[in-house]
Design a protein around this motif. Structure first.
Motif, short mmCIF file in Angstrom:
data_model
loop_
_atom_site.label_atom_id
_atom_site.label_comp_id
_atom_site.label_asym_id
_atom_site.label_seq_id
_atom_site.Cartn_x
_atom_site.Cartn_y
_atom_site.Cartn_z
N SER A 46 -8.27 11.76 -11.48
CA SER A 46 -6.98 12.37 -11.13
C SER A 46 -6.35 11.68 -9.93
O SER A 46 -5.12 11.47 -9.89
CB SER A 46 -7.15 13.87 -10.85
OG SER A 46 -8.03 14.08 -9.75
N LEU A 47 -7.17 11.28 -8.96
CA LEU A 47 -6.64 10.55 -7.82
C LEU A 47 -6.17 9.16 -8.22
O LEU A 47 -5.14 8.67 -7.75
CB LEU A 47 -7.68 10.45 -6.71
CG LEU A 47 -7.93 11.70 -5.87
CD1 LEU A 47 -9.01 11.43 -4.82
CD2 LEU A 47 -6.65 12.16 -5.18
N GLN A 48 -6.93 8.51 -9.10
CA GLN A 48 -6.53 7.19 -9.55
C GLN A 48 -5.19 7.25 -10.29
O GLN A 48 -4.32 6.39 -10.11
CB GLN A 48 -7.59 6.57 -10.46
CG GLN A 48 -7.32 5.12 -10.83
CD GLN A 48 -7.26 4.22 -9.61
OE1 GLN A 48 -8.23 4.12 -8.85
NE2 GLN A 48 -6.12 3.56 -9.41
N LYS A 49 -5.02 8.28 -11.10
CA LYS A 49 -3.75 8.45 -11.80
C LYS A 49 -2.62 8.70 -10.81
O LYS A 49 -1.50 8.17 -10.96
CB LYS A 49 -3.83 9.61 -12.80
CG LYS A 49 -2.55 9.78 -13.61
CD LYS A 49 -2.63 10.93 -14.60
CE LYS A 49 -1.32 11.09 -15.37
NZ LYS A 49 -1.33 12.27 -16.27
N LEU A 50 -2.88 9.49 -9.77
CA LEU A 50 -1.88 9.74 -8.72
C LEU A 50 -1.42 8.42 -8.09
O LEU A 50 -0.22 8.18 -7.94
CB LEU A 50 -2.45 10.67 -7.65
CG LEU A 50 -1.57 10.90 -6.42
CD1 LEU A 50 -0.33 11.70 -6.77
CD2 LEU A 50 -2.38 11.62 -5.32
N LEU A 51 -2.36 7.57 -7.73
CA LEU A 51 -2.02 6.28 -7.13
C LEU A 51 -1.24 5.42 -8.12
O LEU A 51 -0.22 4.81 -7.76
CB LEU A 51 -3.28 5.55 -6.67
CG LEU A 51 -3.71 5.78 -5.22
CD1 LEU A 51 -3.95 7.26 -4.93
CD2 LEU A 51 -4.96 4.96 -4.89
N ASP A 52 -1.70 5.37 -9.36
CA ASP A 52 -1.05 4.52 -10.37
C ASP A 52 0.39 4.97 -10.64
O ASP A 52 1.31 4.15 -10.71
CB ASP A 52 -1.85 4.55 -11.67
CG ASP A 52 -3.20 3.86 -11.56
OD1 ASP A 52 -3.41 3.10 -10.59
OD2 ASP A 52 -4.05 4.08 -12.45
N VAL A 53 0.57 6.27 -10.79
CA VAL A 53 1.90 6.80 -11.11
C VAL A 53 2.86 6.58 -9.93
O VAL A 53 4.02 6.20 -10.12
CB VAL A 53 1.82 8.29 -11.48
CG1 VAL A 53 3.20 8.95 -11.49
CG2 VAL A 53 1.15 8.45 -12.85
N HIS A 112 1.48 7.26 -1.34
CA HIS A 112 2.71 6.73 -0.73
C HIS A 112 2.73 5.21 -0.90
O HIS A 112 1.79 4.52 -0.50
CB HIS A 112 2.70 7.10 0.75
CG HIS A 112 3.85 6.57 1.56
ND1 HIS A 112 3.73 6.29 2.91
CD2 HIS A 112 5.13 6.25 1.23
CE1 HIS A 112 4.88 5.85 3.37
NE2 HIS A 112 5.75 5.81 2.36
N PHE A 113 3.77 4.70 -1.52
CA PHE A 113 3.99 3.26 -1.63
C PHE A 113 5.43 2.97 -1.22
O PHE A 113 6.33 3.78 -1.48
CB PHE A 113 3.76 2.77 -3.07
CG PHE A 113 2.31 2.77 -3.49
CD1 PHE A 113 1.54 1.62 -3.36
CD2 PHE A 113 1.72 3.91 -4.02
CE1 PHE A 113 0.20 1.62 -3.75
CE2 PHE A 113 0.39 3.92 -4.41
CZ PHE A 113 -0.37 2.76 -4.27
N GLU A 114 5.64 1.79 -0.61
CA GLU A 114 6.98 1.47 -0.12
C GLU A 114 7.23 -0.03 -0.14
O GLU A 114 6.34 -0.83 0.18
CB GLU A 114 7.12 1.97 1.32
CG GLU A 114 8.45 1.62 1.99
CD GLU A 114 8.52 2.07 3.44
OE1 GLU A 114 9.63 2.12 3.99
OE2 GLU A 114 7.46 2.38 4.03
N HIS A 115 8.46 -0.41 -0.50
CA HIS A 115 8.94 -1.77 -0.36
C HIS A 115 10.38 -1.76 0.14
O HIS A 115 11.13 -0.80 -0.11
CB HIS A 115 8.91 -2.52 -1.70
CG HIS A 115 7.59 -3.15 -2.02
ND1 HIS A 115 6.96 -4.04 -1.17
CD2 HIS A 115 6.79 -3.02 -3.11
CE1 HIS A 115 5.82 -4.43 -1.74
NE2 HIS A 115 5.69 -3.84 -2.89
N CYS A 116 10.78 -2.82 0.85
CA CYS A 116 12.17 -3.04 1.20
C CYS A 116 12.79 -3.94 0.14
O CYS A 116 12.25 -5.02 -0.16
CB CYS A 116 12.29 -3.71 2.57
SG CYS A 116 11.77 -2.67 3.94
N VAL A 117 13.92 -3.52 -0.42
CA VAL A 117 14.51 -4.20 -1.56
C VAL A 117 15.99 -4.46 -1.28
O VAL A 117 16.74 -3.55 -0.93
CB VAL A 117 14.37 -3.36 -2.85
CG1 VAL A 117 14.79 -4.18 -4.06
CG2 VAL A 117 12.95 -2.83 -3.01
#
Length: 270
Positions: free
Chosen positions: A139-146, A252-257
């Motif tokens: 479930s945590l892996q899916k959270l990260l992937d999604v 949490h994932f982030e990029h500057c675009v």
């Protein structure tokens, strides 16, 4: 990442600042440094290490590069003080702004969000990743992937002629269709010579938010913050660390675009 309050909006104004090609090149250099720092720190992540170990490594890298940490010394009106570290290290139920500590020892099964930013030649870069510590639950892996996939899908919407809500709705629909929830209280943002500029970039469609058309030269820090459980958050007594109210894990994932004539340009990765 905290939603700008009315006073902050009044002080900053509501103008979206578009960057010239020369300015984007400067932002690219700061973005690549952020990428280097994040992924060097990621290589250090293992069971038994403390989040302060990661902080010390990142601080040295930023100093050696001749850059200024974007977060250290950043003043928050909501917190009423300045943030003391170069990294935000948020473990498990911590959503954002977790503070490095010698007491926080990573253990197998944890998930760790690492968020950092730099200022180089007057321009900011900002990025975040969430990494597993050893083997984690499905479930945590899916959270990260999604969460990571929702960011990639949002990046594809950063095109001239689209609107901000195209980004917001893309994240929201994908995350919620997978059974997870979007954090409401913290959002992405414009970025440039200031760490936080207009526009705010929610990870959901907020009809009270403005919906500007995307134009060449805009730069957006897009950062899905997604909870395994319910969306509600609260801030701990340190006045910085935001956690899920129900104690569920967060990613949490982030990029500057940048918006360019040729489509989205991700400034914070090679």
């Amino acid at each position: 990442h905290r939603r700008f309050d009315c006073q902050e909006r009044k002080d900053k104004g509501r103008m979206i600042i578009r960057k010239s090609p020369a300015e984007l090149e400067k932002m690219r250099r700061s973005g690549l440094l952020v990428h280097k720092v994040l992924h060097s720190v990621k290589e250090l992540v293992q069971e038994g290490i403390t989040t302060m170990d990661l902080e010390n490594a990142a601080a040295k890298m930023i100093a050696d590069a001749g850059a200024r940490p974007a977060f250290k010394g950043y003043y928050s009106a909501a917190a009423g003080n300045r943030y003391p570290y170069v990294l935000c290290t948020s473990v498990n139920e911590q959503i954002v702004h977790g503070m490095p500590s010698t007491k926080t020892v990573l253990k197998k099964g944890d998930v760790l969000s690492i968020d950092t930013g730099v200022q180089l030649d007057g321009y900011f870069g900002d990025s975040a990743i969430t990494v597993p510590i050893g083997e984690i639950s499905p479930s945590l892996q899916k959270l990260l992937d999604v969460t990571r996939d929702s960011l990639e899908m949002a990046i594809d919407k950063v095109r001239e002629g689209n609107r901000l809500f195209d980004i917001c709705s893309t994240v929201q629909k994908y995350v919620e269709s997978n059974g997870f929830s979007i954090v409401r209280e913290f959002v992405g943002h414009g970025i440039g010579t200031s760490l936080h500029e207009e526009p705010q970039v929610p990870n959901y469609v907020d009809r009270n938010n403005e919906n500007p058309r995307l134009k060449e030269g805009m730069v957006l820090a897009i950062e899905p913050m997604v909870n395994l459980g319910k969306p509600a958050s609260k801030v701990l007594s340190d006045r910085w660390t935001a956690v899920s109210q129900d104690g569920s894990a967060s990613a949490h994932f982030e990029h500057c675009v940048a918006v360019t004539k040729d489509g989205p340009w991700v400034l914070t990765r090679p």
